[in-house]
Design a protein around this motif. Sequence first.
Motif, PDB file in Angstrom:
ATOM      1  N   THR A 178      17.905  36.054  59.608  1.00 45.61           N
ATOM      2  CA  THR A 178      18.008  36.429  58.689  1.00 45.61           C
ATOM      3  C   THR A 178      18.198  37.616  57.157  1.00 45.61           C
ATOM      4  O   THR A 178      18.110  38.036  56.718  1.00 45.61           O
ATOM      5  CB  THR A 178      16.480  36.841  57.880  1.00 45.61           C
ATOM      6  OG1 THR A 178      15.379  36.502  58.036  1.00 45.61           O
ATOM      7  CG2 THR A 178      16.332  34.779  58.086  1.00 45.61           C
ATOM      8  N   GLY A 179      17.693  38.518  58.702  1.00 43.28           N
ATOM      9  CA  GLY A 179      18.307  39.913  58.337  1.00 43.28           C
ATOM     10  C   GLY A 179      16.996  40.137  57.947  1.00 43.28           C
ATOM     11  O   GLY A 179      17.496  41.968  57.013  1.00 43.28           O
ATOM     12  N   ALA A 180      16.168  39.939  57.524  1.00 45.52           N
ATOM     13  CA  ALA A 180      14.701  40.488  56.793  1.00 45.52           C
ATOM     14  C   ALA A 180      14.488  41.401  57.590  1.00 45.52           C
ATOM     15  O   ALA A 180      14.613  41.912  58.680  1.00 45.52           O
ATOM     16  CB  ALA A 180      13.874  39.273  56.257  1.00 45.52           C
ATOM     17  N   LEU A 181      13.323  42.718  56.534  1.00 49.98           N
ATOM     18  CA  LEU A 181      12.965  44.046  57.262  1.00 49.98           C
ATOM     19  C   LEU A 181      12.126  43.931  56.810  1.00 49.98           C
ATOM     20  O   LEU A 181      11.607  43.801  55.450  1.00 49.98           O
ATOM     21  CB  LEU A 181      14.047  44.769  56.986  1.00 49.98           C
ATOM     22  CG  LEU A 181      13.530  46.062  57.146  1.00 49.98           C
ATOM     23  CD1 LEU A 181      13.425  46.532  58.710  1.00 49.98           C
ATOM     24  CD2 LEU A 181      14.487  46.927  56.597  1.00 49.98           C
ATOM     25  N   LEU A 182      10.800  44.046  57.735  1.00 48.23           N
ATOM     26  CA  LEU A 182       9.181  43.945  56.606  1.00 48.23           C
ATOM     27  C   LEU A 182       8.850  44.999  56.490  1.00 48.23           C
ATOM     28  O   LEU A 182       9.370  46.059  57.125  1.00 48.23           O
ATOM     29  CB  LEU A 182       8.144  42.930  58.547  1.00 48.23           C
ATOM     30  CG  LEU A 182       8.347  42.010  58.824  1.00 48.23           C
ATOM     31  CD1 LEU A 182       7.185  42.108  60.328  1.00 48.23           C
ATOM     32  CD2 LEU A 182       8.029  41.070  57.776  1.00 48.23           C
ATOM     33  N   ASP A 183       7.705  45.500  55.106  1.00 45.64           N
ATOM     34  CA  ASP A 183       7.890  46.306  54.857  1.00 45.64           C
ATOM     35  C   ASP A 183       6.007  46.511  55.606  1.00 45.64           C
ATOM     36  O   ASP A 183       5.376  46.084  56.770  1.00 45.64           O
ATOM     37  CB  ASP A 183       7.605  46.500  53.196  1.00 45.64           C
ATOM     38  CG  ASP A 183       6.097  45.444  52.948  1.00 45.64           C
ATOM     39  OD1 ASP A 183       5.625  44.587  53.231  1.00 45.64           O
ATOM     40  OD2 ASP A 183       5.956  44.818  52.504  1.00 45.64           O
ATOM     41  N   GLU A 184       5.709  48.057  55.670  1.00 46.12           N
ATOM     42  CA  GLU A 184       4.191  48.097  56.481  1.00 46.12           C
ATOM     43  C   GLU A 184       3.737  46.959  56.232  1.00 46.12           C
ATOM     44  O   GLU A 184       2.836  47.621  57.067  1.00 46.12           O
ATOM     45  CB  GLU A 184       4.284  49.752  56.042  1.00 46.12           C
ATOM     46  CG  GLU A 184       3.444  50.359  57.586  1.00 46.12           C
ATOM     47  CD  GLU A 184       3.638  51.881  57.698  1.00 46.12           C
ATOM     48  OE1 GLU A 184       2.967  52.443  57.793  1.00 46.12           O
ATOM     49  OE2 GLU A 184       4.267  52.549  57.557  1.00 46.12           O
ATOM     50  N   ALA A 185       3.360  47.040  55.212  1.00 48.90           N
ATOM     51  CA  ALA A 185       1.956  46.208  54.238  1.00 48.90           C
ATOM     52  C   ALA A 185       1.730  44.739  54.619  1.00 48.90           C
ATOM     53  O   ALA A 185       1.004  44.464  55.449  1.00 48.90           O
ATOM     54  CB  ALA A 185       1.963  45.870  52.661  1.00 48.90           C
ATOM     55  N   THR A 186       2.905  44.423  54.704  1.00 47.08           N
ATOM     56  CA  THR A 186       3.084  43.239  55.743  1.00 47.08           C
ATOM     57  C   THR A 186       2.929  42.945  57.417  1.00 47.08           C
ATOM     58  O   THR A 186       2.140  42.420  57.849  1.00 47.08           O
ATOM     59  CB  THR A 186       4.567  42.076  55.528  1.00 47.08           C
ATOM     60  OG1 THR A 186       5.172  42.687  54.136  1.00 47.08           O
ATOM     61  CG2 THR A 186       4.686  41.110  55.981  1.00 47.08           C
TER      62      THR A 186
END
Length: 299
Positions: A52-60
């Motif tokens: 997907t190329g998604a990038l997780l944020d720190e909260a997740t």
Amino acid sequence: MAQFSGNAIPYYLDESSAWSTSVESIEEAIRKAKEDGIDPRGLVIINPGNPTGALLDEATQEKLVKISEKHSLILLADEVYQDNLHRRQTHPFTSFKKVVSKAQSPVPLISFHSISKGVVGECGRRGGYFECTNISEEVIAFIYKMVSVGLCPPVSGQVGVDCLVRPPKPGQESYELWKKETDGLHAALASRTQTMAARLNRLPGVSCVDSPGALYLFPQIKLSPKAVEAAKAAGKVPDAFYALSLLDNTGICVVPGSGFGQKKGEWHYRLTCLCPGVDEYVNKLEKFHLEWVEKYGEA
């Protein structure tokens, strides 16, 4: 996993939230696995994501660490695309080691990195490593025992890993050239990704998240009942039927979303953003898709 008779426990990502990892989906997958008599042992996260190329944020990421604590899971963090970032100012990469350390979590963590992504190996040369955090000395000793009975990796791969973890520093002779070439590659990948996502989103029946990381886009395609029936008659999964038709007509090779797992009734494909000449092959892709819609109709 197959070697040790293990079971994969799949979970869905949230396309409506830029393909973020769904904490709820993971909890549901764990619940169902336990009902089926499966004992979950590890949680695999790919960040930035493939396909997907998604990038997780720190909260997740913090929530995923808590899930690992709650269910006594080893957290396996595949972070090989960490240097493939298209919008660094707004979408920075945060390692799971940083999150685990910040939370002082006891979660066992194994972090993976590789030269075959980023700009060092560029999907060709192979070499990598994994780092263990909160893993007992007994387990570490066993890992070394397992590794020691195998053949050592080729020298070129070892050199590549050394270059990855110790890049040139300001003031060193090779720094300016390294910086120029690296920045140029990142800018090219970001530009291609943005161009491809924008043009895909203009096509009828196509929606595409503009990926902030990795090397891929994962557009969703709406397929008409006529197209689905044609795929069934050909003995193919609908998105594989689309992908093979694209290959036959244009020479463009994509990977059907059904190869990765997707929600029932949804169809996707993974497209890489590596090649130069983006306008030429997106033109071909657009022409193919419009002819496809003309032949099979819209969903």
